[in-house]
Design a protein around this motif. Structure first.
Motif, mmCIF file in Angstrom:
data_model
loop_
_atom_site.group_PDB
_atom_site.id
_atom_site.type_symbol
_atom_site.label_atom_id
_atom_site.label_comp_id
_atom_site.label_asym_id
_atom_site.label_seq_id
_atom_site.Cartn_x
_atom_site.Cartn_y
_atom_site.Cartn_z
ATOM 1 N N GLN A 104 -10.670 -7.405 4.064
ATOM 2 C CA GLN A 104 -11.594 -7.634 5.314
ATOM 3 C C GLN A 104 -11.234 -6.927 6.505
ATOM 4 O O GLN A 104 -12.110 -6.285 7.258
ATOM 5 N N ALA A 105 -9.915 -6.698 6.677
ATOM 6 C CA ALA A 105 -9.479 -5.945 7.803
ATOM 7 C C ALA A 105 -9.351 -4.276 7.661
ATOM 8 O O ALA A 105 -9.194 -3.590 8.399
ATOM 9 N N LEU A 106 -10.020 -3.910 6.409
ATOM 10 C CA LEU A 106 -10.080 -2.408 6.056
ATOM 11 C C LEU A 106 -10.753 -1.760 7.110
ATOM 12 O O LEU A 106 -10.491 -0.538 7.442
ATOM 13 N N GLU A 107 -12.266 -2.251 7.323
ATOM 14 C CA GLU A 107 -12.962 -1.449 8.545
ATOM 15 C C GLU A 107 -12.153 -1.442 9.915
ATOM 16 O O GLU A 107 -12.438 -0.350 10.430
ATOM 17 N N GLY A 108 -11.384 -2.408 10.272
ATOM 18 C CA GLY A 108 -10.950 -2.503 11.466
ATOM 19 C C GLY A 108 -9.823 -1.390 11.533
ATOM 20 O O GLY A 108 -9.649 -0.613 12.496
ATOM 21 N N GLU A 143 -11.846 -1.954 -3.716
ATOM 22 C CA GLU A 143 -11.577 -2.741 -4.754
ATOM 23 C C GLU A 143 -9.960 -2.773 -5.352
ATOM 24 O O GLU A 143 -9.333 -3.676 -5.613
ATOM 25 N N ALA A 144 -9.604 -1.595 -4.947
ATOM 26 C CA ALA A 144 -8.041 -1.485 -5.238
ATOM 27 C C ALA A 144 -7.302 -2.383 -4.296
ATOM 28 O O ALA A 144 -6.186 -2.932 -4.435
ATOM 29 N N LEU A 145 -7.644 -2.286 -3.004
ATOM 30 C CA LEU A 145 -7.043 -3.320 -1.998
ATOM 31 C C LEU A 145 -7.235 -4.894 -2.322
ATOM 32 O O LEU A 145 -6.109 -5.495 -2.156
ATOM 33 N N PHE A 184 -3.932 -7.091 -2.369
ATOM 34 C CA PHE A 184 -3.733 -8.429 -1.602
ATOM 35 C C PHE A 184 -3.870 -9.709 -2.216
ATOM 36 O O PHE A 184 -3.592 -10.808 -1.601
ATOM 37 N N ASN A 185 -4.466 -9.677 -3.727
ATOM 38 C CA ASN A 185 -4.323 -10.645 -4.308
ATOM 39 C C ASN A 185 -2.987 -11.134 -5.035
ATOM 40 O O ASN A 185 -2.863 -12.133 -5.710
ATOM 41 N N THR A 186 -1.971 -10.129 -5.003
ATOM 42 C CA THR A 186 -1.025 -10.334 -5.672
ATOM 43 C C THR A 186 -0.108 -11.489 -4.671
ATOM 44 O O THR A 186 -0.595 -11.504 -3.298
ATOM 45 N N ARG A 187 1.220 -12.040 -4.837
ATOM 46 C CA ARG A 187 1.857 -12.740 -4.038
ATOM 47 C C ARG A 187 2.601 -12.034 -3.272
ATOM 48 O O ARG A 187 3.309 -11.390 -3.248
ATOM 49 N N ASN A 188 2.204 -12.678 -1.715
ATOM 50 C CA ASN A 188 3.071 -12.237 -0.823
ATOM 51 C C ASN A 188 2.996 -10.792 -0.475
ATOM 52 O O ASN A 188 4.057 -10.166 -0.348
ATOM 53 N N PRO A 189 1.923 -10.070 -0.585
ATOM 54 C CA PRO A 189 2.020 -8.677 -0.395
ATOM 55 C C PRO A 189 2.390 -8.282 0.953
ATOM 56 O O PRO A 189 1.997 -8.880 2.133
ATOM 57 N N ILE A 223 -3.638 4.992 2.117
ATOM 58 C CA ILE A 223 -3.384 3.570 2.506
ATOM 59 C C ILE A 223 -2.004 3.262 1.838
ATOM 60 O O ILE A 223 -1.720 3.375 0.643
ATOM 61 N N CYS A 224 -1.041 3.190 2.733
ATOM 62 C CA CYS A 224 0.291 3.241 2.604
ATOM 63 C C CYS A 224 0.765 1.811 2.129
ATOM 64 O O CYS A 224 0.586 0.629 2.958
ATOM 65 N N LEU A 225 1.378 1.406 1.211
ATOM 66 C CA LEU A 225 1.536 -0.071 0.541
ATOM 67 C C LEU A 225 2.929 -0.228 0.443
ATOM 68 O O LEU A 225 3.603 0.769 0.189
ATOM 69 N N ASP A 226 3.388 -1.572 0.663
ATOM 70 C CA ASP A 226 4.938 -1.606 0.723
ATOM 71 C C ASP A 226 5.991 -0.722 1.338
ATOM 72 O O ASP A 226 6.788 -0.269 0.756
ATOM 73 N N THR A 227 5.647 -0.585 2.864
ATOM 74 C CA THR A 227 6.341 0.249 3.529
ATOM 75 C C THR A 227 6.340 -0.197 4.886
ATOM 76 O O THR A 227 5.304 -0.830 5.056
#
Length: 421
Positions: A357-361, A239-241, A245-250, A307-311
């Motif tokens: 959708q790519a989280l499981e991968g 849910e957090a992802l 990912f719904n934000t602009r150009n993550p 899960i590392c975001l924006d790096t």
């Protein structure tokens, strides 16, 4: 006559909602969210209007002094209840009693020095200031602690600002025309009581709606968290992802999957309580080491996720090494053991991914890297097997404990094991 009926209806509304708030606060038990404060505020204001009806008009009496004091104590109770609703530990009785004593003395002083009209003007003026303060607090909350209730808080601000304006107008009318401005059948008083009756009908159910909204949010949050460590579970991570990912150009995200080394040995040697303490300690290190905005979770057993975001890849490696080193370096105090325990983790890194959708991968990718790290000796960071992952060479591939599988690994208070990976 019509104004008297309106005030009577206002009293009935306030007293009924006071009882409703009290019953709700009893059902909420430990987390009352200020409902007991709202019950008291409604009760005080209801009794203030009862005294006003009994008083019949402006007068200098004990009943009038109590009426004015309760009229101002009620919004203070509401204010304190709002602080409780948003999680601030606001006291109740001490500030209310202190204010009541001060305001009774102020009424006596103003009545003696300036007269009765000045005392009623003081009531309207202070009421206006109180509701102005409440309005400003709500506006501040919309920008800070109440962002998730933006629409509701804007509506509350508009409604409460109306009370502020009406009391300011009453203050000016008393200064201009004296006590005649308080005539119950005047057009201004009629408008005032119609507005107050409307608020008494609208605001209490709105408060109940806010409580239900907060309880629903809490239940949703509980469903998305691991009960032992309070880290996100798989559902919470997904849910957090979605939000990210719904934000602009993550930017693409990276996943770190870590497993506590030889955790079964710790459980078998020191018991499950010690194992739970180790898991909570690892969770605290992961939570405190991750950057603000990163997602931290426990997905079962001794497996943790960041899960590392924006790096970029180099930033991911630096974070992974901080987590690995932090867990290795910190001792864990466990009840019933003579010496602190120590543990290590092996971390597998995924390739960057750019959708929920790519989280499981990414999980499978990191799990494969984690398994290779276990085979290579544990207490290390293993990269994905892909030409697209290029960490900064200056960051270094964080494999500080490059032991052979037969080399002993320190697990606790100096004991070692030769258990194969």
């Amino acid at each position: 006559m019509v104004a008297t009926i309106l005030v009577g209806m206002l009293c009935a509304h306030l007293l009924c909602f006071a009882l409703m708030f009290l019953l709700i606060s009893k059902r909420l038990q430990g987390k009352r969210m200020g409902m007991d404060f709202f019950a008291l505020g409604s009760l005080l204001l209801g009794f203030a209007y009862v005294l006003q009806l009994a008083e019949g008009g402006p007068a200098w009496s004990v009943m009038s002094v109590v009426n004015h004091t309760l009229t101002l104590a009620a919004p203070i109770a509401y204010w304190l209840g709002s602080m409780r609703f948003f999680g601030y530990a606001a006291p109740l009785w001490r500030p209310l009693i202190a204010f009541s004593v001060v305001y009774v003395l102020a009424q006596v002083l103003v009545q003696w020095s300036l007269g009765q009209a000045a005392r009623y003007a003081m009531l309207a003026g202070i009421s206006s200031l109180l509701f102005l303060g409440m309005t400003l607090t709500i506006i501040y909350g919309v920008r800070t602690f109440a962002k998730d209730l933006y629409a509701e808080m804007v509506i509350f601000a508009l409604l409460i600002s109306g009370i502020c304006v009406l009391n300011a107008m009453k203050f000016m009318k008393i200064l201009d025309g004296g006590l005649e401005a308080l005539d119950m059948d005047s057009s201004f008083q009629m408008a005032f009581y119609i507005y107050m009756s409307s608020l008494a009908t609208v605001i209490p159910p709105s408060i109940v709606w806010l409580v239900l909204r907060r309880l629903t949010d809490d239940l949703r949050d509980m469903a998305g968290r691991d009960p032992m460590t309070q880290l996100l579970n798989r559902r919470g991570l997904s849910e957090a992802l979605k939000v990210f990912f719904n934000t602009r150009n993550p930017a693409p995200a990276h996943l770190l999957l870590m497993d506590v080394d030889h955790f079964k040995h710790i459980n078998d040697t020191y018991g499950h309580q010690a194992g739970d303490t180790v898991l909570c300690h690892v969770a605290d290190v992961v939570r405190n080491t991750a950057r603000h905005g990163d997602l931290t979770g426990r997905i079962g057993g001794e497996e943790f996720v960041v899960i590392c975001l924006d790096t970029d890849s180099a930033g991911v490696m630096r974070l992974a090494e901080r987590v690995r080193a932090g867990i290795e370096e910190q001792a864990i105090d466990v009840a019933g053991t003579q010496h602190p325990l120590r543990c290590t983790v092996t971390i597998g890194v995924s390739r960057p991914f750019a959708s929920t959708q790519a989280l499981e991968g990414a999980m499978r990718d990191a799990d494969a890297a984690l398994y290779r790290g276990k085979e290579a000796g544990r207490n290390r960071i293993e990269l994905p097997r892909t030409p697209h992952f290029h960490p900064d060479p200056h960051a270094g591939r964080a494999t500080p404990c490059q032991r052979t599988p037969s080399e002993p690994a320190v697990l606790s208070d100096g004991s070692a094991t030769h258990q194969q990976p």
